[in-house]
Design an enzyme around this catalytic site. Structure first.
Site, PDB file in Angstrom:
ATOM      1  N   ASP A   3       0.846  -1.192   0.000  1.00 46.82           N
ATOM      2  CA  ASP A   3       0.000   0.000   0.000  1.00 46.82           C
ATOM      3  C   ASP A   3       0.884   1.246   0.000  1.00 46.82           C
ATOM      4  O   ASP A   3       1.865   1.307   0.738  1.00 46.82           O
ATOM      5  CB  ASP A   3      -0.908  -0.015   1.230  1.00 46.82           C
ATOM      6  CG  ASP A   3      -2.046   0.968   1.128  1.00 46.82           C
ATOM      7  OD1 ASP A   3      -1.774   2.181   1.052  1.00 46.82           O
ATOM      8  OD2 ASP A   3      -3.215   0.537   1.138  1.00 46.82           O
ATOM      9  N   ILE A   4       0.530   2.243  -0.814  1.00 47.55           N
ATOM     10  CA  ILE A   4       1.345   3.468  -0.871  1.00 47.55           C
ATOM     11  C   ILE A   4       1.089   4.390   0.317  1.00 47.55           C
ATOM     12  O   ILE A   4       1.824   5.343   0.533  1.00 47.55           O
ATOM     13  CB  ILE A   4       1.144   4.240  -2.200  1.00 47.55           C
ATOM     14  CG1 ILE A   4      -0.296   4.714  -2.354  1.00 47.55           C
ATOM     15  CG2 ILE A   4       1.601   3.412  -3.386  1.00 47.55           C
ATOM     16  CD1 ILE A   4      -0.497   5.722  -3.467  1.00 47.55           C
TER      17      ILE A   4
ATOM     18  N   ASN B  90     -12.903  -3.699   3.049  1.00 49.07           N
ATOM     19  CA  ASN B  90     -13.818  -2.571   3.210  1.00 49.07           C
ATOM     20  C   ASN B  90     -14.834  -2.607   2.071  1.00 49.07           C
ATOM     21  O   ASN B  90     -14.453  -2.833   0.924  1.00 49.07           O
ATOM     22  CB  ASN B  90     -13.051  -1.248   3.179  1.00 49.07           C
ATOM     23  CG  ASN B  90     -12.063  -1.126   4.314  1.00 49.07           C
ATOM     24  OD1 ASN B  90     -12.301  -1.599   5.413  1.00 49.07           O
ATOM     25  ND2 ASN B  90     -10.933  -0.500   4.040  1.00 49.07           N
TER      26      ASN B  90
ATOM     27  N   GLN C  30     -14.403   1.967   2.066  1.00 46.94           N
ATOM     28  CA  GLN C  30     -13.823   1.642   0.760  1.00 46.94           C
ATOM     29  C   GLN C  30     -13.602   2.928  -0.031  1.00 46.94           C
ATOM     30  O   GLN C  30     -14.536   3.686  -0.271  1.00 46.94           O
ATOM     31  CB  GLN C  30     -14.748   0.696  -0.017  1.00 46.94           C
ATOM     32  CG  GLN C  30     -14.156   0.234  -1.326  1.00 46.94           C
ATOM     33  CD  GLN C  30     -15.042  -0.761  -2.062  1.00 46.94           C
ATOM     34  OE1 GLN C  30     -16.195  -0.990  -1.694  1.00 46.94           O
ATOM     35  NE2 GLN C  30     -14.503  -1.343  -3.112  1.00 46.94           N
TER      36      GLN C  30
ATOM     37  N   HIS D 163     -10.691  -5.516  -2.797  1.00 49.91           N
ATOM     38  CA  HIS D 163      -9.314  -5.763  -2.362  1.00 49.91           C
ATOM     39  C   HIS D 163      -9.302  -6.174  -0.897  1.00 49.91           C
ATOM     40  O   HIS D 163     -10.162  -5.797  -0.123  1.00 49.91           O
ATOM     41  CB  HIS D 163      -8.410  -4.554  -2.603  1.00 49.91           C
ATOM     42  CG  HIS D 163      -8.875  -3.272  -2.009  1.00 49.91           C
ATOM     43  ND1 HIS D 163      -9.931  -2.537  -2.515  1.00 49.91           N
ATOM     44  CD2 HIS D 163      -8.426  -2.565  -0.946  1.00 49.91           C
ATOM     45  CE1 HIS D 163     -10.103  -1.431  -1.808  1.00 49.91           C
ATOM     46  NE2 HIS D 163      -9.202  -1.431  -0.826  1.00 49.91           N
TER      47      HIS D 163
ATOM     48  N   HIS E  38      -6.980  -6.076   2.437  1.00 42.55           N
ATOM     49  CA  HIS E  38      -5.835  -5.488   3.120  1.00 42.55           C
ATOM     50  C   HIS E  38      -5.224  -6.550   4.033  1.00 42.55           C
ATOM     51  O   HIS E  38      -5.954  -7.276   4.711  1.00 42.55           O
ATOM     52  CB  HIS E  38      -6.265  -4.327   4.027  1.00 42.55           C
ATOM     53  CG  HIS E  38      -6.838  -3.154   3.322  1.00 42.55           C
ATOM     54  ND1 HIS E  38      -6.105  -2.031   3.042  1.00 42.55           N
ATOM     55  CD2 HIS E  38      -8.095  -2.921   2.856  1.00 42.55           C
ATOM     56  CE1 HIS E  38      -6.883  -1.150   2.440  1.00 42.55           C
ATOM     57  NE2 HIS E  38      -8.090  -1.661   2.313  1.00 42.55           N
TER      58      HIS E  38
END
Length: 116
Positions: A32-33, A89, A96, A102, A104
């Site tokens: 994750d960025i 989410n 979300q 996706h 996490h």
């Protein structure tokens, strides 16, 4: 949102660079960025599914593969022994922000409960 405009679809197609930790035929995973924990990886299907609420019975095997991949990545990256959290989410109130299903994987520190 169409798959051509979707951030995660663009990452899956290689149009946007990402720090990949897994690249497979049906799933990819990347760091994750904007990490919310010392370890924060996202597992996404290559197929555009907007959210868990939009998944269908036919996606069952893919969803199972995503969770098994999350466990494999957590073990490989060294966070499984102490523990980690998987989160999906769904929708605005569920937190979300990217409308592509996706998972996490969060770890590397003690995670409080309840979340959010």
């Amino acid at each position: 949102m169409s798959p051509s405009d979707c951030l995660f679809c663009r990452i899956a197609r290689g149009e946007i660079p990402a720090d990949l930790v897994h690249e497979g035929e049906r799933l990819i995973a990347f760091r994750d960025i904007s990490p919310q924990a010392p370890f924060h990886v996202l597992v996404i299907p290559r197929e555009h599914i907007q959210s868990l609420g939009d998944a269908e019975v036919g996606h069952g095997a893919l969803l199972g593969e995503a969770l098994l991949l999350a466990a494999e990545i957590a073990a490989r990256e060294g966070v499984a022994e102490e523990g980690y959290r998987t989160v999906v989410n769904t929708g605005k109130d569920g937190g979300q922000t990217v409308h592509h299903l996706h998972v996490h994987i969060l770890g590397g520190r003690s995670l409080g409960w309840p979340p959010g």
